[in-house]
Design an enzyme around this catalytic site. Structure first.
Site, mmCIF file in Angstrom:
data_model
loop_
_atom_site.group_PDB
_atom_site.id
_atom_site.type_symbol
_atom_site.label_atom_id
_atom_site.label_comp_id
_atom_site.label_asym_id
_atom_site.label_seq_id
_atom_site.Cartn_x
_atom_site.Cartn_y
_atom_site.Cartn_z
ATOM 1 N N GLU A 80 -2.967 -9.403 -6.159
ATOM 2 C CA GLU A 80 -4.175 -8.766 -5.625
ATOM 3 C C GLU A 80 -5.170 -8.462 -6.751
ATOM 4 O OE1 GLU A 80 -1.584 -6.233 -2.261
ATOM 5 O OE2 GLU A 80 -2.154 -5.313 -4.158
ATOM 6 N N ASP A 85 -0.576 -8.777 7.613
ATOM 7 C CA ASP A 85 0.420 -8.981 8.665
ATOM 8 C C ASP A 85 0.128 -8.068 9.847
ATOM 9 O OD1 ASP A 85 1.605 -7.383 6.160
ATOM 10 O OD2 ASP A 85 2.285 -6.402 8.012
#
Ligand code: ADE
Length: 261
Positions: free
Chosen positions: A32, A219
């Site tokens: 990230e 998700d």
């Protein structure tokens, strides 16, 4: 800058009148962090301001007149995986505030999202509130301490300018969701779920450092796919959306004070 001047500047910034100058971006995973390190053209600090021996990494540089620091808790020294979760997030937040005296903290990362509440893969949320969902203490008042609900720093002008979804964030130390967690997450009215946000908020609040939370959905918690599989499948692609959102937010800062966000 002399220490006294610097302290005075910071005091002024907390009051909201001085221009924002030093930003700390706390990011748990290297995947990230690295696209943003590139975007802002930061370099790793060889003389880390952190205690000797810890795996925490500081990338820093000047971008559009802002002092940007990306702090990544690094890899677990035994297992070699990213040091995700509330313990590392709390420690790096504390140490970064002590060492760098930021005007503002951004906690950026990924999260699970609830499609029943409107979340889709690659959406980026700005959290309006944060709370914990795995600190159950069923004793009056300790129960509220455990949940640790906090409103985040309000940025009405930023929200008007940048197209981000807004929602409540719930934090716990597990990627999966037990039935107990689920009940607490629902009680927290959360749209997204992560593993660091409320911990960063707690530490930042000790020192009254304004903090904003940008979380990209990897998700769908109430979907059909197993969470870990879906998370790993989407991590790299969703990180691009996170990178874009953080850049847009940081681009809004130059020349503005906290009270103008
Ligand atoms: N980060 C990304 N997805 C997550 C999930 N489902 N729970 C906690 N943290 C996450």
């Amino acid at each position: 800058m002399a220490a006294i001047e610097r302290a005075a500047d910071q005091e002024e910034n907390v009051q909201g009148s001085g221009a924002i100058s030093t930003i700390v971006i706390i990011i748990a995973m290297q995947t990230e962090a690295l696209p943003l390190v590139n975007t802002f053209q930061l370099t790793e600090d060889p003389d880390s301001p952190f205690p000797k021996g810890v795996p925490w990494v500081r990338y820093h540089g000047t971008y559009k007149g802002l002092e940007i620091n990306i702090i990544w808790p690094g890899k677990d020294s035994l297992l070699g995986v990213d040091s995700v979760g509330t313990i590392s997030a709390s420690l790096v937040t504390y140490s970064s505030i002590q060492a760098l005296r930021p005007d503002l903290i951004i906690n950026a990362g990924t999260a699970g999202g609830f499609k029943a509440k409107g979340a889709s893969i690659a959406d980026v949320y700005l959290a309006s509130e944060v709370a914990f969902h795995d600190r159950r203490i069923p004793i009056p008042v300790f129960d509220q301490y455990g949940v640790g609900a906090r409103k985040t720093f309000s940025t009405p002008n930023l929200v008007r300018e940048i197209n981000l979804k807004i929602g409540k964030l719930s934090t716990g130390d597990s990627l999966d969701m037990s039935p107990h967690d689920e009940a607490s997450i629902m009680a927290n009215e959360a749209v997204i779920k992560d593993m660091e946000g409320a911990a960063v908020a707690y530490v930042a609040s000790l020192f009254s450092v304004p903090t904003i939370f940008l979380k990209a959905v990897t998700d769908i918690i109430d979907g059909d796919k197993p969470t870990a599989e879906e998370f790993l499948e989407n991590l790299a692609a969703v990180t691009a959306a996170l990178d874009q959102a953080v850049s847009q937010v940081v681009d809004f800062f130059p020349g503005r004070s906290l009270s103008e966000l």
